[in-house]
Structures are given as C-alpha cells and as structure tokens.
Design an enzyme around this catalytic site. Structure first.
Site, PDB file in Angstrom:
ATOM      1  CB  SER A 219     -11.975   4.031  43.019  1.00 32.29           C
ATOM      2  OG  SER A 219     -11.501   4.131  41.389  1.00 32.29           O
ATOM      3  CG  ASP A 220     -16.600   8.546  40.894  1.00 39.02           C
ATOM      4  OD1 ASP A 220     -17.477   9.304  41.307  1.00 39.02           O
ATOM      5  OD2 ASP A 220     -16.658   8.099  39.817  1.00 39.02           O
ATOM      6  CD1 TRP A 221     -13.558   5.762  34.997  1.00 34.96           C
ATOM      7  CD2 TRP A 221     -14.728   4.927  36.476  1.00 34.96           C
ATOM      8  NE1 TRP A 221     -14.152   4.518  34.498  1.00 34.96           N
ATOM      9  CE2 TRP A 221     -14.810   4.067  35.520  1.00 34.96           C
ATOM     10  CE3 TRP A 221     -15.484   4.619  37.602  1.00 34.96           C
ATOM     11  CZ2 TRP A 221     -15.445   2.658  35.674  1.00 34.96           C
ATOM     12  CZ3 TRP A 221     -15.945   3.402  37.850  1.00 34.96           C
ATOM     13  CH2 TRP A 221     -15.964   2.531  36.833  1.00 34.96           C
ATOM     14  N   GLY A 222     -10.978   7.937  38.834  1.00 35.66           N
ATOM     15  CA  GLY A 222      -9.967   8.986  39.145  1.00 35.66           C
ATOM     16  C   GLY A 222     -10.207   9.391  40.703  1.00 35.66           C
ATOM     17  CB  ALA A 223     -12.135   8.351  43.401  1.00 36.47           C
TER      18      ALA A 223
END
Ligand code: GLC
Length: 664
Positions: A219-223
């Site tokens: 995932s993108d960071w915090g996605a």
C-alpha cells in the site's frame, strides 16, 4: 523456497501483513530477514533510524526530466546509479518509479512522473526498473492507479470509464511490469468509489489476473482503511505499521471473513520478496563522483532547448548578466517524499560557466529575485543588463525554497504561470535588453504567455538535480548539443488543458475527458499549444528520408527511415512514430505514440533508424468485446521530430479474418 509459510504461526503470519515500523517488514521473531523499503524516484531518501535524519545520496534529475531524454539506456543508468546508493546504505527496495499519467499540468507531483503518454512512460519506467533490479535492489512501480492529482488525494474518488482506464491509465504499468518489479504500490485514492487498497477489480482482476503480476502489492503509506478487506482484494503488505491492523486481521480470520488460504497466499508473496532481497548482486558500480557525473549527463540529455531566436545560444559576447532565484539555488526536486539530500559539493552556475569560458565577463547583480513576492531590488540588475551582450535569467517553480513551495507532494499548483515577481523581472529586463535567455527549472508545463515573445532563448532545465549547473553551463556554452524533447505538452494557458481549473468536488474527480489527455486532447480539440509533446530544438539540424515499411504479419511491421544531420554540429535526434487509425467506429485520438528512438549522428552523416509495430500498436480497448481489438482498415504511419512536426508518412492496410471482425 528458503522461507516457508509452514514455519510461521498465525500471529506471525498476520503481523507480517503489516509493516514493523515506517520502513521495515516484520521478521517473525527473527525467523525472517529484515527488509528495508525506502524512497525515492530521484535518488535514495533513506531515513536513518539512529540519527533520526535523512541519509545523503546522489540527487538525480527528476523522472520528468529523465523522460525528456527519451533514452531507455539512460533510464537504465539512472536506476543503476540510485541502486548504488541503496546498496551503500542498506536499502532493499526502492519506492520508485512513479508512472502516473500527467493528466493535468497542475498536479503537484508531476515532477515525479514521466509523461502524458503511457507508451513513453512505460518504456522509460521499464528500463529504470531493470537498472535498479539488475543490482539486486527491488523497485516499486507506483501509484496503482489513477492518482493524477494531489488535491484531496486520500479521499477523492477517481471516476473513470473502463476504456480510459485500459488505454491511458494502465498501459504504462503494463509495459513497466515487463521488468517484473518486485513490488507494485497501490494508490491512496478510491477508484470508482472503492479505495485502491481494497479494490479487487483493480488489484486482483486487473493487476494480478490479467496483467499476471505475481510480486508484492504494497500500500501507499497510510492507504489501507480496513486490513482484512485489503487482504481479500489481494494486497500483500500494509505500510507503515498500524497498531489496529493485527487485531482487525485476527478478528477477520476468527469470524471466517478471511480464510487461512487467503492469508497464506499473501504471506507467500512476502516470503518470496525476502528470497529476492537475499541475493548476491548487491555490488557498487560507480563511485560517488561517477554517480554525480551520471547525474550531470542525464540532466544534460534531458534539458530541452525550446527557443533559440537569432542563434542567441550558444552564448557569445564579452559581458553576460546572470540573475534569478535559481542562479544560486539548485532545484534538486519538488517537495515531499522524493526529495533527496545530497552532500555532493554543488557548483555555482558562475563557477561552472567560468570554468568553460573565461573570456566572457559573468556579472551577478546582488538583490536577486526571491521565489515568492518578497520585496527585492532589481535596479542593479537593470543597470548591469543595459549594455550586456546577453542576460540569462534562472527562473522556475521551487520545490524547497523555504516559503516557495510551488511543486510538491500533497498539493497542486493553482496556476501554470511563474511567480509574479519572476514574470516582472523578465519583463523589466527585456525592456532594456533584447538578448534575454530564460533557463526554466520546473517539473511540469509552465504558461509562458506573458513573456515568451519578449525573450530570445528558453532552455527548459526540468528539476535537474545535483548536476544542474554543470549541465546548464555545458548547454548554454555549446560544450554539449541540446537533444532533449518534451515528454508533456506545454499548453498556451490553463483553460486550454483537459481539466482546466477543475479539481473535483471533494467526493469525485470525474475524468470526463476520457482518453483525451495531453497531445490527444489538444489535437482532438484543435487547440494550439505553446510547445508540443515531443518538441525540442538542437544546435544541429536533421532531415528525414526514405521511409520503408516491411510487413512481417497482418499486425507486425518493421518501419525504417533515414535521418541525416545536415548541420556542422554533431548531435542527437529523437524521432517518434505515431499511428493513426484512419476510419474507426469508436472515437480514437488523432494519433498515438507507438515508437521512439534516439540516435547520435555526426555532422553531415546519416543513420538508418528502425522501429517495430505489433498488435497493440493498432488496437483500441473494446468495452463491447471486453478486449483489445483491431478494426480492419487503413492505418497511417507518421514519423515525427515532434508530435506536430511530421517528417515522413506512409500507410498500411490491416485485413484480419472476417471472423474476428464486427464491421457491416
Ligand atoms: C508517500 C508517497 C509515496 C511514498 C510513500 C513513502 O505518501 O505517496 O510515493 O513512496 O509515501 O514515503
């Protein structure tokens, strides 16, 4: 397999699906090797856990400038250089490259992306990934997908029709996947209403099943918003660590929402990543100085000579004034996670220029323009410029000048114009000296309309990284011949762009323009542009001749032609192959890029260039047939020095078996 899922407990498996911290994977109580993920596309941006700081590394040109080299060998080299820093500092996976399409020039992260065209972006990214991974460092192809603006990027849903997804927003990923990136990073935004991190149609049906991707989807960071739904959509790794993730996953398993089979499938992807990370290819190829030299080389090959009236360049004369916010500041890139801290001693432009030409008197009036509207004095600049042979103004969109953040992650531009005080400086100086050259440092298109007719030269320098000043000096003084070409259209103004100042309504960003972005848009709508896709001048000149098309099959062709350097200057020429479907029963762009080449040709010499065409060169994605499809008929083959400077033309006719056709 060295690491086996059977050796892991349920707890160890579930914890593996979320990061150990911001940058590292879990190690199942030491049973598994640690894996360190690190940004970024223009150089290593690695967090140093001990000193709570960012490690220093080579600041390469941004991907937007690398794209303007149109040179896959340089993309490979770029990847190799950054991988050297990864090997040196112990990063295992580089979170790059980004291949999101430049749908609007306003997007704050356009400097991190290659192009408005998926074919160019795809092949440049593919070679970059090959360069990185050849050295035993993983890459992360990102952000999958439809993350095309920064405004409200975490929440606003990209609303896009199927054909546009297939023809515009996926092909760069499809082509780059040929390099087998170890990871693919999913985007923040929802796609047609479902978070990218939980979007089964996008992650599983498209990326895994149709594109046959078998690496790790991170995932993108915090996605990730709900870990169990993300796992079900076949996301393998949630980054960074999130304290509730383990509980969510454990409850989902206990409730039967997640099966052990689904969990094991995700864990096995991570274990195979660890197998890849544990390799013996991690050797350093270039010294720090050599890496710097590659940064200079790539910057130089990407910079685009946009205007050269009266042959004002290469610089001549006795006295030249240098002014502007980027004279003494090197644009290492835009703001955000891609920004690289270099410790290489950066040259000042005057030093770089004087080293190359000590006859010219280089004048640097004090009180130069600040990036944002600070008060400043230009009187000295005007007085010094009055009887100078030329004035070079170093202008642009800052990424990191304090207070001057114009291009960066997390925000979009609201205008394509340069800061007002920069425009004023250009207009003031052109009033008292006709020989003005603008060196423009920006990661995406700039509206030059207030001043472009008043200056004689424009060198687009992109965001050139640590080699900026040496590259600019070489080109301004003719030590090297400019050869870069634009990888995105420079429009006349914001209103002419596909989305204008529209940025969605907070819930939905509607991709109403469909497949018509970039040159596809401007040509469909007959809009004049300032500088077209694929455009760039040289100190040399080239003529094209003798196109030949060799048929290998009904859909496979070799196209060849000759380029002659009819000038006195050795140079490189980027040629482009576009395909036009003459008649079609679906709407199609006027033409589409389906080949490119860059070749060095000595003054007075000629070289033969060839490119190949295949099924996808002619096909469109049929939503009626749910597959790529070619309608029989004529196709024009256009060879251009830019998208609007077609030098050679020929046509072919495709006649596939009637059984595969749906015409009347
Ligand atoms: C950021 C970016 C992504 C980057 C990641 C780690 O928010 O969207 O490109 O790799 O987080 O910094």
């Amino acid at each position: 397999m060295k690491y086996r899922v059977e050796n892991l407990s349920l707890e160890e498996k579930l914890k593996l699906l979320t990061g150990k911290n911001t940058w590292m994977l879990e190690t199942a109580n030491g049973k598994l090797p640690s894996v360190f993920l690190s940004d970024g596309p223009h150089g290593l941006r690695m967090y140093d856990m001990e000193t709570n700081s960012t490690k220093k590394a080579t600041a390469m040109p941004t991907l937007s400038l690398l794209a303007c080299t149109w040179d896959t060998k340089l993309a490979y080299l770029d990847g190799q250089v950054i991988a050297d820093d990864c090997v040196e500092h112990g990063a295992d996976v580089l979170l790059a490259p980004g291949v999101n399409m430049k749908r609007t020039p306003l997007c704050g992260r356009n400097f991190e992306y290659f192009s408005e065209d998926p074919y160019l972006a795809g092949y440049m990214a593919k070679s970059y990934i090959e360069g990185v991974q050849e050295k035993g460092i993983g890459a992360s192809l990102k952000h999958f997908c439809l993350n095309n603006r920064e405004y409200d990027r975490f929440y606003q849903s990209s609303e896009v029709d199927e054909r546009t997804i297939r023809e515009i927003y996926c092909p760069a990923f499809e082509i780059a996947l040929e390099a087998n990136p170890w990871t693919v990073m999913c985007a923040y935004n929802p796609i047609n209403g479902i978070w990218a991190s939980e979007n089964k149609k996008i992650l599983k049906n498209l990326l895994r099943d149709e594109f046959n991707y078998d690496g790790v989807i991170v995932s993108d960071w915090g996605a990730v918003h709900q870990s169990a739904r993300a796992v079900k959509a076949s996301l393998d790794l949630e980054m960074p660590y999130r304290k509730d993730a383990y509980e969510e996953l454990r409850k989902a398993y206990e409730s039967g929402f997640l099966t052990m089979e689904e969990i094991d499938e995700r864990v096995k992807k991570l274990l195979s990543l660890m197998e890849k990370v544990n390799n013996d290819k991690k050797t350093i190829t270039y010294t720090k100085k050599e890496r710097h030299e590659k940064a200079v080389l790539i910057a130089k090959e990407g910079m685009v000579l946009l205007k050269n009236e009266d042959g004002i360049l290469p610089l001549k004369g006795r006295k030249v004034v240098l002014q502007g916010p980027f004279r003494d500041y090197v644009s290492l890139g835009g703001f955000g996670s891609s920004y690289v801290e270099t410790d290489f001693p950066l040259k000042k432009i005057t030093e770089a220029l004087a080293e190359r030409n000590s006859e010219i008197q280089w004048i640097q009036p004090e009180g130069f323009v600040a990036p944002q509207g600070d008060t400043y004095s230009i009187q000295k600049t005007l007085m010094d410029s009055y009887n100078a042979d030329a004035v070079v103004l170093f202008m642009g969109n800052s990424g990191r000048i304090d207070g001057g953040r114009i291009e960066g992650e997390g925000f979009d531009r609201t205008s394509l114009r340069l800061p007002e005080n920069q425009e004023k400086l250009i207009l003031s100086v052109t009033k008292i000296n006709p020989n003005v050259i603008v060196v423009l440092e920006a990661g995406s298109a700039v509206d030059m309309s207030p001043w472009i007719d008043k200056v004689k030269g424009v060198l687009y320098a992109g965001m050139p990284g640590e080699g900026a000043q040496e590259a600019i000096a070489d080109l301004l003084l003719g030590k090297s011949c400019p050869c870069g070409k634009l990888a995105e259209t420079f429009p006349m103004c914001l209103d002419d762009t596909p989305t204008g100042s529209y940025s969605g309504d907070g819930f939905v960003d509607n991709y109403a323009e469909g497949i018509f972005i970039g040159y596809r848009w401007y040509e469909k709508n007959n809009k004049r542009v300032l500088y077209p896709f694929g455009y760039g001048l040289s100190y040399a000149s080239f003529v094209y001749s003798d196109i030949k098309i060799e048929k290998k099959s009904e859909v496979d062709y070799n196209v060849s032609f000759t380029i002659t350097n009819n000038s006195q200057v050795d140079g490189k020429e980027i040629s482009q192959l576009y395909v036009r479907d003459v008649f079609s029963r679906v709407i199609r762009p006027n033409k589409e890029l389906k080949g490119f080449n860059k070749v060095f040709i000595k003054a007075g010499e000629s070289k033969r260039v060839s490119m190949v065409l295949n099924y996808r060169s002619f096909a469109f994605y049929s939503t009626a047939l749910e597959k790529w499809h070619i309608e029989n008929g004529d196709f024009e083959i256009l060879i251009g020095s830019s998208s609007q400077d077609i030098r050679l033309k020929d046509k072919i006719s495709i006649q596939l078996p009637e059984s595969e056709q749906y015409t009347m």
